[in-house]
Design an enzyme around this catalytic site. Structure first.
Site, short mmCIF file in Angstrom:
data_model
loop_
_atom_site.label_atom_id
_atom_site.label_comp_id
_atom_site.label_asym_id
_atom_site.label_seq_id
_atom_site.Cartn_x
_atom_site.Cartn_y
_atom_site.Cartn_z
N ASN A 287 -3.66 -3.93 7.07
CA ASN A 287 -4.37 -4.37 5.86
C ASN A 287 -4.06 -3.48 4.66
OD1 ASN A 287 -5.74 -6.73 6.54
ND2 ASN A 287 -7.43 -5.60 7.46
N ARG B 14 -9.47 3.13 9.53
CA ARG B 14 -8.27 3.70 10.12
C ARG B 14 -8.49 5.15 10.55
NH1 ARG B 14 -7.46 1.52 5.32
NH2 ARG B 14 -6.48 -0.56 5.18
N LYS C 209 2.48 -4.91 16.87
CA LYS C 209 3.26 -4.72 15.63
C LYS C 209 3.52 -3.25 15.36
CE LYS C 209 1.07 -4.97 11.86
NZ LYS C 209 1.15 -3.50 11.57
N ASP D 180 4.90 -9.13 11.49
CA ASP D 180 3.63 -9.32 10.80
C ASP D 180 3.57 -10.77 10.33
OD1 ASP D 180 5.35 -9.41 8.66
OD2 ASP D 180 4.63 -7.56 7.74
#
Length: 347
Positions: A150, A205, A249, A268
């Protein structure tokens, strides 16, 4: 210290190696979302951190010029230390660059092979020569790409800079800009690491970065992570996906850019769209599921061969730099390999 960005200004502090633009284009490779530690310090000159040292690189015709900054010394003003440019030590520094840029891989021959197999690649590649995959430190690559979910390249770059300033060893100061090494695993395993990362703007994160650092420290270790270079691609990806915040990913990014798995194709939503719209790939479902991810990777491996990840890097770079796109489309393309809408889930 002021950067010496021109070899002619101080030739004794620069060395060069043969490297035509068809083998490497610094301006494309260092800005295409593979790495987040280089900046254009003056037109055509790129400064960054590699192997715990600070470098400036410049291309002139058929040569790649480089200089390395030595240990900093006190500037006597009480406000920091300045780097001292030092003559690169020959074979060692050249080998570091050759390894980082994987210059033993002949790129023009690969472009010809990919173009012969894929007319779309051939059409794009003429305008984007010299795009190659970097061979990065596995810990730095892994922790950096955990930050990409993101997110977009400019924001990721700023986050990594804050991470290095807060947790990394200071290397030198260039043009009043402090430059730090990427943090060691141990630096990110403290009890307060997650809270400090949140304060630096890492959001959700933060728990993934600190959690993965702890998992590495308590499990594989940094050397064990590096040893994944010697195991098969599927095994390396399986090990990576067991770490906090690491999905297929991110694992494929690390496999491709740090663990010598040239067949890894990071997927992605952007790459998924390319596969469907430009290649007409028939994929399962209407969302980027693990099955679709595998099918896309298999499709491109079947098309481009054992270095499919390298070919995909060329198309990704081309899409990133495409000047004719509307602003909204360019913004979407500038989202790095972390553009998937993952929320709090690993990408």
């Amino acid at each position: 210290m002021k950067l010496r960005d021109t070899p002619s200004a101080c030739p004794s502090l620069w060395r060069c190696l043969p490297c035509p633009p068809g083998e490497l284009r610094l301006d494309l490779v260092l800005t295409s979302g593979q790495t987040f530690r280089w900046w254009e310090s003056s037109p055509g000159a790129w400064t960054g951190v590699l192997g715990g040292r600070v470098w400036t690189l410049r291309q002139e015709r058929e040569r790649l010029w480089y200089t390395v900054y030595g240990p900093e010394e006190g500037d006597g003003d009480g406000d920091g230390s300045l780097a001292q440019a030092a003559a690169p030590d020959g074979a060692e520094t050249e080998q570091i660059l050759r390894d980082y840029f994987q210059l033993d891989v002949g790129l023009p021959a690969l472009y010809r092979a990919w173009g012969a197999a894929d007319p779309l690649f051939r059409k794009v590649a003429n305008d984007f020569p010299g795009v190659r995959v970097l061979r990065q430190d596995p810990v730095e690559c892994l922790l950096s790409f955990i930050c990409t979910s993101n997110n977009h390249i400019s924001r990721i770059t700023a986050m990594i800079e804050r991470l290095c300033q807060a947790f990394g060893r200071r290397l030198c100061c260039l043009d009043a800009r402090p430059v730090h090494a990427f943090p060691s695993v141990s630096a990110l395993t403290g009890a307060d690491a997650e809270a400090r990362l949140r304060a630096l703007g890492f959001g959700y994160r933060a728990k993934f970065v600190s959690g993965t650092a702890r998992a590495i420290a308590e499990g594989l270790g940094a050397e064990g992570l590096r040893q994944l270079r010697t195991v098969p691609y599927t095994e390396a990806r399986r090990v990576l996906c067991a770490l906090p915040g690491v999905g297929t990913k991110v694992a494929d990014c690390v496999c491709l850019m740090a663990l010598d798995k040239a067949e890894a194709v990071p997927v992605d939503t952007h790459v998924w769209r390319i596969a469907r719209e430009r290649y007409g790939a028939v994929l399962a479902g209407k969302s980027l599921t693990p099955r679709a991810h595998q099918e896309i990777g298999d499709f491109f491996r079947g098309l481009w061969g054992p270095r499919a990840g390298w070919a995909q890097a060329v198309l990704f770079c081309a899409d990133l730099r495409k000047g004719q796109q509307p602003a909204g489309s360019r913004d979407q393309a500038r989202r790095s390999r972390g553009q998937d809408s993952c929320g709090d889930k690993p990408c």
